[in-house]
Write an enzyme that holds these catalytic residues in place. Structure first.
Site, PDB file in Angstrom:
ATOM      1  N   ASP A   1       8.298  10.122   3.244  1.00  0.00           N
ATOM      2  CA  ASP A   1       8.240  10.209   2.185  1.00  0.00           C
ATOM      3  C   ASP A   1       9.456   8.842   2.072  1.00  0.00           C
ATOM      4  O   ASP A   1      10.450   9.021   2.957  1.00  0.00           O
ATOM      5  CB  ASP A   1       9.375  11.095   1.060  1.00  0.00           C
ATOM      6  CG  ASP A   1       9.205  10.613  -0.369  1.00  0.00           C
ATOM      7  OD1 ASP A   1       8.370  11.318  -1.098  1.00  0.00           O
ATOM      8  OD2 ASP A   1      10.221  10.590  -1.053  1.00  0.00           O
ATOM      9  N   SER A   2       8.691   8.000   1.641  1.00  0.00           N
ATOM     10  CA  SER A   2       9.867   6.937   1.176  1.00  0.00           C
ATOM     11  C   SER A   2      10.374   5.824   0.141  1.00  0.00           C
ATOM     12  O   SER A   2       9.691   6.477  -0.767  1.00  0.00           O
ATOM     13  CB  SER A   2       9.401   5.842   2.637  1.00  0.00           C
ATOM     14  OG  SER A   2       7.823   5.882   2.076  1.00  0.00           O
TER      15      SER A   2
ATOM     16  N   LYS B   1       7.138  -5.599  11.846  1.00  0.00           N
ATOM     17  CA  LYS B   1       7.219  -4.539  11.143  1.00  0.00           C
ATOM     18  C   LYS B   1       7.209  -3.913  11.673  1.00  0.00           C
ATOM     19  O   LYS B   1       7.911  -2.555  11.758  1.00  0.00           O
ATOM     20  CB  LYS B   1       6.049  -4.753   9.686  1.00  0.00           C
ATOM     21  CG  LYS B   1       7.019  -3.815   8.873  1.00  0.00           C
ATOM     22  CD  LYS B   1       6.078  -3.608   7.624  1.00  0.00           C
ATOM     23  CE  LYS B   1       6.693  -2.445   6.701  1.00  0.00           C
ATOM     24  NZ  LYS B   1       5.862  -2.088   5.732  1.00  0.00           N
TER      25      LYS B   1
ATOM     26  N   ARG C   1      10.302   3.330   8.921  1.00  0.00           N
ATOM     27  CA  ARG C   1       8.966   3.922   9.156  1.00  0.00           C
ATOM     28  C   ARG C   1       9.023   4.403  10.883  1.00  0.00           C
ATOM     29  O   ARG C   1       9.188   5.403  11.181  1.00  0.00           O
ATOM     30  CB  ARG C   1       7.795   3.967   8.928  1.00  0.00           C
ATOM     31  CG  ARG C   1       6.793   4.471   8.664  1.00  0.00           C
ATOM     32  CD  ARG C   1       4.968   3.905   7.874  1.00  0.00           C
ATOM     33  NE  ARG C   1       5.236   4.526   6.472  1.00  0.00           N
ATOM     34  CZ  ARG C   1       6.698   3.704   5.177  1.00  0.00           C
ATOM     35  NH1 ARG C   1       6.317   2.783   6.032  1.00  0.00           N
ATOM     36  NH2 ARG C   1       6.668   4.007   4.417  1.00  0.00           N
TER      37      ARG C   1
HETATM   38  P1  ITT Z   1       2.573   9.404  -1.023  1.00  0.00           P
HETATM   39  O1  ITT Z   1       3.426  10.505  -1.607  1.00  0.00           O
HETATM   40  O2  ITT Z   1       0.819   9.981  -1.480  1.00  0.00           O
HETATM   41  O3  ITT Z   1       2.365   9.549   0.129  1.00  0.00           O
HETATM   42  P2  ITT Z   1       3.011   7.222  -2.507  1.00  0.00           P
HETATM   43  O4  ITT Z   1       3.065   5.822  -2.447  1.00  0.00           O
HETATM   44  O5  ITT Z   1       3.379   7.823  -3.975  1.00  0.00           O
HETATM   45  O6  ITT Z   1       2.573   8.031  -1.347  1.00  0.00           O
HETATM   46  P3  ITT Z   1       6.337   7.764  -2.021  1.00  0.00           P
HETATM   47  O7  ITT Z   1       6.188   8.830  -2.927  1.00  0.00           O
HETATM   48  O8  ITT Z   1       6.841   8.257  -0.593  1.00  0.00           O
HETATM   49  O9  ITT Z   1       4.803   7.247  -1.875  1.00  0.00           O
HETATM   50  O10 ITT Z   1       6.952   6.354  -2.444  1.00  0.00           O
HETATM   51  C1  ITT Z   1       7.012   5.060  -2.018  1.00  0.00           C
HETATM   52  C2  ITT Z   1       7.031   3.956  -2.689  1.00  0.00           C
HETATM   53  O11 ITT Z   1       8.139   3.156  -2.126  1.00  0.00           O
HETATM   54  C3  ITT Z   1       5.372   3.411  -1.681  1.00  0.00           C
HETATM   55  O12 ITT Z   1       4.992   3.530  -2.815  1.00  0.00           O
HETATM   56  C4  ITT Z   1       6.025   2.235  -1.616  1.00  0.00           C
HETATM   57  O13 ITT Z   1       5.923   1.221  -2.768  1.00  0.00           O
HETATM   58  C5  ITT Z   1       8.178   1.772  -1.392  1.00  0.00           C
HETATM   59  N1  ITT Z   1       7.422   1.757  -0.130  1.00  0.00           N
HETATM   60  C6  ITT Z   1       7.997   2.361   1.278  1.00  0.00           C
HETATM   61  N2  ITT Z   1       7.987   1.700   2.242  1.00  0.00           N
HETATM   62  C7  ITT Z   1       7.233   0.945   2.465  1.00  0.00           C
HETATM   63  C8  ITT Z   1       7.292  -0.489   3.350  1.00  0.00           C
HETATM   64  O14 ITT Z   1       7.058  -0.263   4.514  1.00  0.00           O
HETATM   65  N3  ITT Z   1       7.287  -1.297   2.809  1.00  0.00           N
HETATM   66  C9  ITT Z   1       7.563  -1.853   1.338  1.00  0.00           C
HETATM   67  N4  ITT Z   1       7.170  -0.665   0.561  1.00  0.00           N
HETATM   68  C10 ITT Z   1       7.480   0.348   0.891  1.00  0.00           C
END
Ligand code: ITT
Length: 205
Positions: free
Chosen positions: A76-77, A182, A188
């Protein structure tokens, strides 16, 4: 603290985000672990009801581990902007709307900064990684990378908010950078380093 080791040969990657899947797969490959995606296993996408990155990573990993009977890894990010009180934060994916349009999401961040007249353009990415087992055991790790927000967005590599993020000490956005670069510094990768030290220490890299 004693951490549980991942000894199983197969790991479910509990994400439906292609960009994350590619990055996690690249990080995992040196450990000789076979990764299968939750989507390929027919696992549904759970609702992210947690109030923190940690809570959402745990609920996603547990959902896949219980559904498949295999250990699962979730991420989760999101992008946190101090001048926006931490937004979009755990709502980073939702700011892109149902079409998952990150051009739109980045414009929304820029418009929110302009509406506040904010000169503080700091931002940081957070990633929480949870390894979960079907018996409910979880191990969670957090990584961050700090930097500034560029405008207009630059580059078409990476995913999500990468084109508007410049890490401290860098001039290229994550969207312009070689993926390997990156991966060497990202939120991550930092969370992943903690996870590997704690839970994969017995596996060859
Ligand atoms: P899952 O829950 O299925 O893993 P998701 O896209 O919904 O997919 P999140 O709820 O964790 O995932 O949302 C994190 C969002 O934050 C993700 O859609 C990206 O837009 C952004 N994000 C996370 N890591 C990133 C990265 O390394 N580079 C750019 N944007 C990132």
């Amino acid at each position: 603290m004693v951490r549980r080791q991942l000894i199983e040969p197969t790991l479910v990657i509990a994400t439906h985000n292609k960009g994350k899947l590619v990055e996690i797969d690249a990080l995992m490959r040196p450990f000789g672990i076979a990764c299968v995606s939750a989507g390929d296993k027919g696992v549904s996408e759970p609702e992210e009801t947690g109030a923190t990155f940690e809570a959402n990573a745990e609920l996603k990993a547990l959902h896949s581990a219980r559904a498949t009977g295999l250990p699962a890894l979730a991420d989760d990010s999101g992008l946190c902007v101090p001048a926006l009180d931490g937004d979009p934060g755990i709502y980073s994916a939702r700011w892109a709307g149902p079409a998952k349009d990150f051009g739109f999401a980045m414009r929304k961040v820029e418009a929110a900064l302009a509406a506040k007249g904010a000169s503080d353009r700091r931002g940081f990415f957070v990633a929480c990684l949870t390894l979960a087992w079907p018996d409910g055991h979880c191990e969670t790790f957090r990584g961050e990378v700090h930097g500034t927000l560029a405008w207009p967005p630059r580059g078409d590599r990476g995913f999500g908010y990468d084109p508007m993020f410049v890490a401290e000490g860098e001039t290229l956005t994550f969207g312009e950078m070689e993926p390997a670069r990156k991966h060497a510094m990202s939120h991550r990768a930092r969370a992943f380093d903690l996870l590997t030290a704690a839970c994969l220490s017995g596996r060859a890299r």
